[in-house]
Structures are given as structure tokens and as C-alpha cells.
Design a protein around this motif. Sequence first.
Motif, PDB file in Angstrom:
ATOM      1  N   UNK A  68      11.658  -5.155 -37.707  1.00  0.00           N
ATOM      2  CA  UNK A  68      11.626  -6.014 -36.527  1.00  0.00           C
ATOM      3  C   UNK A  68      11.490  -7.475 -36.942  1.00  0.00           C
ATOM      4  N   UNK A  69      10.720  -7.725 -37.985  1.00  0.00           N
ATOM      5  CA  UNK A  69      10.586  -9.090 -38.491  1.00  0.00           C
ATOM      6  C   UNK A  69      11.947  -9.647 -38.904  1.00  0.00           C
ATOM      7  N   UNK A  70      12.754  -8.803 -39.539  1.00  0.00           N
ATOM      8  CA  UNK A  70      14.104  -9.214 -39.922  1.00  0.00           C
ATOM      9  C   UNK A  70      14.968  -9.455 -38.683  1.00  0.00           C
ATOM     10  N   UNK A  71      14.797  -8.620 -37.663  1.00  0.00           N
ATOM     11  CA  UNK A  71      15.557  -8.812 -36.426  1.00  0.00           C
ATOM     12  C   UNK A  71      15.199 -10.138 -35.761  1.00  0.00           C
ATOM     13  N   UNK A  72      13.921 -10.517 -35.821  1.00  0.00           N
ATOM     14  CA  UNK A  72      13.489 -11.816 -35.283  1.00  0.00           C
ATOM     15  C   UNK A  72      14.240 -12.947 -35.990  1.00  0.00           C
ATOM     16  N   UNK A 123       4.767 -12.200 -26.535  1.00  0.00           N
ATOM     17  CA  UNK A 123       5.891 -11.337 -26.862  1.00  0.00           C
ATOM     18  C   UNK A 123       6.468 -11.690 -28.232  1.00  0.00           C
ATOM     19  N   UNK A 124       7.242 -10.781 -28.774  1.00  0.00           N
ATOM     20  CA  UNK A 124       7.909 -11.002 -30.048  1.00  0.00           C
ATOM     21  C   UNK A 124       8.904 -12.150 -29.885  1.00  0.00           C
ATOM     22  N   UNK A 125       8.937 -13.097 -30.813  1.00  0.00           N
ATOM     23  CA  UNK A 125       9.834 -14.250 -30.677  1.00  0.00           C
ATOM     24  C   UNK A 125      11.293 -13.836 -30.499  1.00  0.00           C
ATOM     25  N   UNK A 179       1.993 -10.414 -36.783  1.00  0.00           N
ATOM     26  CA  UNK A 179       3.361 -10.831 -36.484  1.00  0.00           C
ATOM     27  C   UNK A 179       3.365 -12.027 -35.557  1.00  0.00           C
ATOM     28  N   UNK A 180       4.370 -12.887 -35.690  1.00  0.00           N
ATOM     29  CA  UNK A 180       4.454 -14.082 -34.829  1.00  0.00           C
ATOM     30  C   UNK A 180       4.704 -13.686 -33.381  1.00  0.00           C
ATOM     31  N   UNK A 181       4.151 -14.457 -32.471  1.00  0.00           N
ATOM     32  CA  UNK A 181       4.352 -14.202 -31.046  1.00  0.00           C
ATOM     33  C   UNK A 181       4.685 -15.506 -30.344  1.00  0.00           C
ATOM     34  N   UNK A 182       5.330 -15.362 -29.187  1.00  0.00           N
ATOM     35  CA  UNK A 182       5.606 -16.495 -28.305  1.00  0.00           C
ATOM     36  C   UNK A 182       4.871 -16.277 -27.006  1.00  0.00           C
ATOM     37  N   UNK A 183       4.568 -17.362 -26.326  1.00  0.00           N
ATOM     38  CA  UNK A 183       3.923 -17.294 -25.016  1.00  0.00           C
ATOM     39  C   UNK A 183       4.643 -18.210 -24.057  1.00  0.00           C
TER      40      UNK A 183
END
Length: 271
Positions: free
Chosen positions: A148-152, A184-186, A265-269
Motif C-alpha cells: 500500500x505504501x508503494x501504491x501511495x 485517511x491514507x494519502x 504510515x502517513x495520513x491525510x486529514x
Amino acid sequence: MYENLVVSADWLADHLDDVRVVDVRDAWEFDGIGHVPGAVSIPFDSFRSDVGDEGMLPGTAVWTDLMNEAGIDEDDTIVAYDDTHGVFAARFLVTAELYGHRDLHLLNGDFSAWSREHEVEREAREFPESEYAVRDPEHSPLVGYEYVLDAVDRVADADAAGDGAGDDVVIVDTREPEEYAESHVPGAVQLDWLELVDDDSRGLKPRAELESILADRGITPDKEVVLYCNTARRISHTYVVLRQLGYEHVAFYEGSLTEWQERGGPVEREA
């Protein structure tokens, strides 16, 4: 698993003698409210892992015991249902798929679709214990944190290019808008799994409407779709819908946002 994956109550009535029906509601509902004739009770909590690892697979031994006690063989045709638009039953089906079961179906419209038009049974039937054999799945949709990190990164690269180049993956958050706004996931797009459900029938919306909803979010069959929620329940329903619609490249992030945040893992808000 994917041919005629979602079936109607009428289809089930016509095939009742040829399938094994699994009721994943609470045991008291199975007994007190009634169930599809011949169904076996396998409550949702029985095929989840222990506390602290919510939503993950229960383990081969637990799964085998459940199937043996229910008298289900690995080659049986299974139809699963719940009373919550199919989201818990879908989790059962994904779990079964990951343990190598291949002939799997979701009752469209949950238990209410059956009880409105067909008779229910209140006495539980006895089935001889089976010797269920877990197999490797023909295809596993499971992906992990690094995937998923790669997908981001792939989504970010496509956004930076600005011309759609490399835009071959979409990350989908199947939770409610409020949850998405909080974290959420970026790069993920928000699609509440309930948007795919018809309020009146409690089953799936018509195919054309489903395709329109998905296309509006950029969730199209030509892309790889990476699904997550909190504990892998809600993505199970969306996964089943996408497979029913013929999507071939669907990734199932079982750890979902619970694991994602635990691993930093990085997140966005959103405000």
C-alpha cells in the motif's frame, strides 16, 4: 468464486437442495427470528481473530473446526447471508476464499430478502461432521503495508505528472465520510460501502448505477483497486461487489487503517 457471485433469494430457493447455506448473524437471531431452511449458524465473531487483531483471519485450525462442525466440505457450494446488507456475510466469503474455498455466493438483500417471500425455519438441522481440507487460494487478493505504501507513491507520482501518466492504481477508503475526513491514507478516494446498497431492497443497486458511482470516483476496471477500511469488514463487501462487476485487479489490505497507523504510515486529514 466470481461467476454468479451475488445471487437472489429466488435463485437460492431454486437451488436450496444443492447448496450449503451459512447464516452469520448472532446465534439468538438464527434461533429466535428464524433462518433459511437448512442453514447452519456460524456467527461473525466466530471467524475473526482474537482481540488485539480484530478483523484478521482466524487461523487454519479455527476455520477447519468451524467447517467440520457445520458439516461443510471444501467443494460445497456456499451461500452466505446476514441481516446487515451483506457486509458480514461478505467477510465470511472472503475468508473462505483465502482458505481455498472456490464456490461461493452472497445472498443479495440479506435475510430480509429471503424472509419477505419465502418460509423460514426455526429448528436447527443436524449435519454429519465433515473433514474440511484447507487449500491454497487460486488467487489471493491480500496485500500488506509495504504494498500500500508503494501504491501511495504511485498515486502521488501520477498526480505530480498532471497528465494521467502512470495513473493505473486507485486507493479506496470504504468508510464513512466523517471517518475519511478525520484520517485517511494519502491519495485515497472516499467511497462509503453503503453507497453501493439500495435502501429499499437492502441489496446491491442496479449494475448501471453501480458502474456510474464507481466511475465518478475514478474506480474503473482498467485500474488496480486497493481497498481498505478499519478492520477489513467493510472492504469485504466492496470487494465482492467489484468482483461481481468483473474487476480483475482488486487488492485487499486486510490490516487496513488499524495496521497502517500502528506502523506509522502517513495520513491525510481534511478540515
